[in-house]
Design an enzyme around this catalytic site. Structure first.
Site, PDB file in Angstrom:
ATOM      1  N   HIS A   1       6.137   6.452  -1.110  1.00 31.98           N
ATOM      2  CA  HIS A   1       6.934   5.256  -1.370  1.00 31.98           C
ATOM      3  C   HIS A   1       6.108   4.017  -1.029  1.00 31.98           C
ATOM      4  O   HIS A   1       5.135   4.088  -0.274  1.00 31.98           O
ATOM      5  CB  HIS A   1       8.226   5.260  -0.543  1.00 31.98           C
ATOM      6  CG  HIS A   1       7.982   5.104   0.923  1.00 31.98           C
ATOM      7  ND1 HIS A   1       7.585   6.152   1.730  1.00 31.98           N
ATOM      8  CD2 HIS A   1       8.044   4.019   1.731  1.00 31.98           C
ATOM      9  CE1 HIS A   1       7.433   5.713   2.966  1.00 31.98           C
ATOM     10  NE2 HIS A   1       7.697   4.418   2.997  1.00 31.98           N
TER      11      HIS A   1
ATOM     12  N   HIS B   1       0.851  -1.191   0.000  1.00 35.15           N
ATOM     13  CA  HIS B   1       0.000   0.000   0.000  1.00 35.15           C
ATOM     14  C   HIS B   1       0.889   1.243   0.000  1.00 35.15           C
ATOM     15  O   HIS B   1       2.102   1.143   0.203  1.00 35.15           O
ATOM     16  CB  HIS B   1      -0.889  -0.004   1.247  1.00 35.15           C
ATOM     17  CG  HIS B   1      -0.063   0.000   2.511  1.00 35.15           C
ATOM     18  ND1 HIS B   1       0.396  -1.180   3.090  1.00 35.15           N
ATOM     19  CD2 HIS B   1       0.426   1.010   3.259  1.00 35.15           C
ATOM     20  CE1 HIS B   1       1.127  -0.872   4.150  1.00 35.15           C
ATOM     21  NE2 HIS B   1       1.164   0.455   4.272  1.00 35.15           N
TER      22      HIS B   1
END
EC number: 3.1.4.58
Length: 182
Positions: free
Chosen positions: A132, A46
């Site tokens: 990220h 995620h």
């Protein structure tokens, strides 16, 4: 963690095709990574937008209202992966991550979410947002300079989710809201 509390965060869930592709890439590198590498489960990959930490059960409805409000104001958008990085640095890392190309829409979504959380009096980790996808964690600091990056990928950021972090790196979406489609 105390009874009646949950470790929560808001994130963008990744589409299944990207999670599967990254899982295959992780599998090819797992032997090269050596001992002490803990690869993140592909099904849990995620993009974290705001980490809330340990929250009381009674915060769930308020956090749901925040997620619904933010998702209702934001349009879906495209994201593109952009190479590997490491925390604290690629040359001396404990965490391996996949970066994303700059996205004003992503930055605006993260800022809106954090502003809305603050206005609602909901605490979150105030560390600056850095887009990220965490791929692995290492017990010992190591250089990741030789790791080959996965192939570039584009994907739709079309859902916002409130996740619960459970033991052994298990991330469960508790609520999911669709971003607006144009």
């Amino acid at each position: 963690m105390e009874v009646g509390r949950r470790r929560l965060f808001f994130a963008l869930p990744l589409p299944p095709q990207l999670r599967e592709a990254l899982g295959r890439w992780q599998g090819r590198l797992s032997e090269d990574a050596g001992e002490g590498a803990r690869w993140c489960r592909p099904e849990g990959l995620h993009l974290t937008l705001a980490f809330l930490g340990d929250c009381p059960e009674e915060a769930l409805p308020r956090l749901g209202a925040v997620g619904e409000a933010v998702a209702g104001r934001r349009d879906a958008f495209a994201l593109h992966t952009a190479g590997l990085g490491g925390f604290p640095s690629l040359g001396a890392a404990r965490v391996l991550w996949l970066g994303l190309e700059p996205s004003p829409a992503l930055e605006a979504l993260a800022a809106d979410l954090r502003t809305t959380l603050g206005a609602a009096g909901e605490p979150f980790e105030a560390r600056p947002f850095r887009a990220h996808l965490t791929l692995a964690r290492f017990r010992r600091i190591r250089s990741l300079a030789g790791f080959p990056a996965p192939p570039p990928a584009a994907f739709a950021a079309d859902r916002l989710a409130l996740f619960e972090s459970r033991p052994q790196g298990c991330y469960t979406p508790l609520q999911v809201w669709s971003l607006r489609t144009v």
